[in-house]
Write an enzyme that holds these catalytic residues in place. Structure first.
Site, PDB file in Angstrom:
ATOM      1  CG  ASP A  76      -0.340   0.127   2.628  1.00 32.28           C
ATOM      2  OD1 ASP A  76       0.581  -0.593   2.856  1.00 32.28           O
ATOM      3  OD2 ASP A  76      -0.683   0.876   3.433  1.00 32.28           O
ATOM      4  CD  GLU A 140       4.283   0.955   6.873  1.00 35.71           C
ATOM      5  OE1 GLU A 140       4.996   1.270   7.902  1.00 35.71           O
ATOM      6  OE2 GLU A 140       3.997   1.822   5.993  1.00 35.71           O
TER       7      GLU A 140
END
Length: 385
Positions: A76, A140
């Protein structure tokens, strides 16, 4: 274990393919699907560990009962911001003047690509007792509640274990190989609300002004020395990040004012000990001034350190062999998902130069990607030597 021998993976090409996946948290964007296909084809057993809106991937090669080297990373990325400020398509993965551009190129799709390429190559000639685990999260850069935490919860429920783990976050400030992270400071934020009694500014004795009380508390907290540092950490820090009253009237004493502080703390403290100190300070000022001061605390992570030992030495030796540099064992910087992995097994972070992460025109020097793959390959090989 017998598998079809996969062809060597080009980590630069894989980085480009990952960057072209618009995986802004929590969108998967096709990145984990791409990795799952590659790893499955290389003989890994893959499991999607999705939770809430977040997609995560767990991949194992080898027996779960064997000594297992793990890797943790994320696909991500943060939003691109003003697209017009970019000189390239943020998800185009364009290579220009020796750099690969794109959101996530540095943080940390190149690191994921380098490790996956190294791991796939290793399986072609791995010893029978070797075992690898790759954990990739899509959370994250977000709240981090349904990412690596979800993977670790699933691993515990399914008897999966990493003996040691490498996190592939960018760790080098300026030059490849100069730094690895053996720990991280804890991070917490305290939100204060001071409540008094509203009144006319011409008659302050009829009101109870919360602003001076809150300002006093903030000044006292900012002036306090938390510690002088510890064996592996610099001194803890406290920053007053905002004081907000939202009062447009110059002749009105407000009833309420708010302030926020952020603390980055070392292993001399815990979030509990700091919370108790903050609460005591708020109560002291409240008692002295008559103003009610409430506090809410949010903890992002506790401080931790993996003491220098076999894992950090292994990584240091591999980095030195490939770059000629001995990486500094640091605990600097913000938080990472290593703060979750540390409860599971020893963990050390090593990755690329991180100067452009989260920036407009985020980019990675192309030559560093295969170099990182070589470092990771040496780490894996030496771990099972």
């Amino acid at each position: 274990m017998t598998t079809t021998q996969p062809a060597p993976l080009d980590p630069v090409d894989l980085t480009q393919r990952l960057v072209r996946c618009a995986s802004v948290t929590p969108d998967e964007g096709g990145a984990l699907t791409l990795l799952e296909g590659i790893l499955t084809g290389a003989g890994f057993t893959c499991t999607r560990v999705d939770r809430g809106e977040v997609s995560n991937l767990f991949a194992r090669w080898g027996s779960k009962n064997a000594r297992t080297l793990g890797f943790n990373g994320h696909t991500d990325v943060v939003p691109v911001g003003d697209v017009g400020a970019w000189s390239v398509d943020p998800f185009g993965a364009e290579i220009r003047d020796g750099y690969l551009y794109g959101r996530g190129a540095t943080d940390m799709k190149s690191g994921v690509a380098a490790w996956v390429a190294a791991a796939v190559d290793f399986t072609r000639h791995a010893p029978e007792d070797a075992s690898l685990v790759i954990t990739i999260t899509g959370d994250e850069e977000g709240p981090a509640t349904d990412g690596t935490v979800a993977i670790l919860d699933w691993m515990e429920a399914n008897g999966e274990k990493m003996t040691d783990c490498v996190v592939g976050e960018p760790t080098c400030p300026n030059e490849m190989g100069e730094m690895m992270k053996i720990g991280r400071r804890g991070s917490m934020t305290a939100f204060f609300t001071a409540r008094g009694v509203q009144g006319h500014a011409a008659y302050p004795h009829r009101a109870l002004n919360p602003v001076p009380a809150l300002a006093r508390l903030m000044a006292d907290l900012a002036a306090h020395e938390l510690d002088k540092g510890t064996d592996h950490f610099d001194a803890s820090t406290l920053a007053v990040t905002t004081i907000d009253t939202g009062n447009p009237a110059t002749n009105v004493i407000p009833a309420e004012s708010r302030a926020t502080v952020n603390i980055r703390f070392n292993d001399a403290h815990s979030s509990d000990s700091l919370t108790k100190w903050l609460q005591a300070e708020a109560e002291r000022v409240g008692k002295d001034t008559g103003v009610d001061i409430e506090m809410v605390v949010k903890v992002s992570g506790e401080s931790f350190v993996t003491p220098p030992g076999e894992l950090s030495e292994l990584i240091s030796n591999a980095v030195q062999a490939e770059t000629g540099l001995v990486p500094e064992a640091s605990t600097s910087g913000g938080t990472s998902d290593a703060r979750f992995v540390q409860y599971h097994c020893p963990v050390v972070e090593f990755g690329l130069v991180g100067k452009t992460m989260h920036a407009v025109d985020e980019r990675v020097e192309v030559a560093l990607i295969p170099q990182l793959k070589s470092i990771y390959s040496r780490i894996i090989q030496d771990y099972f030597a």
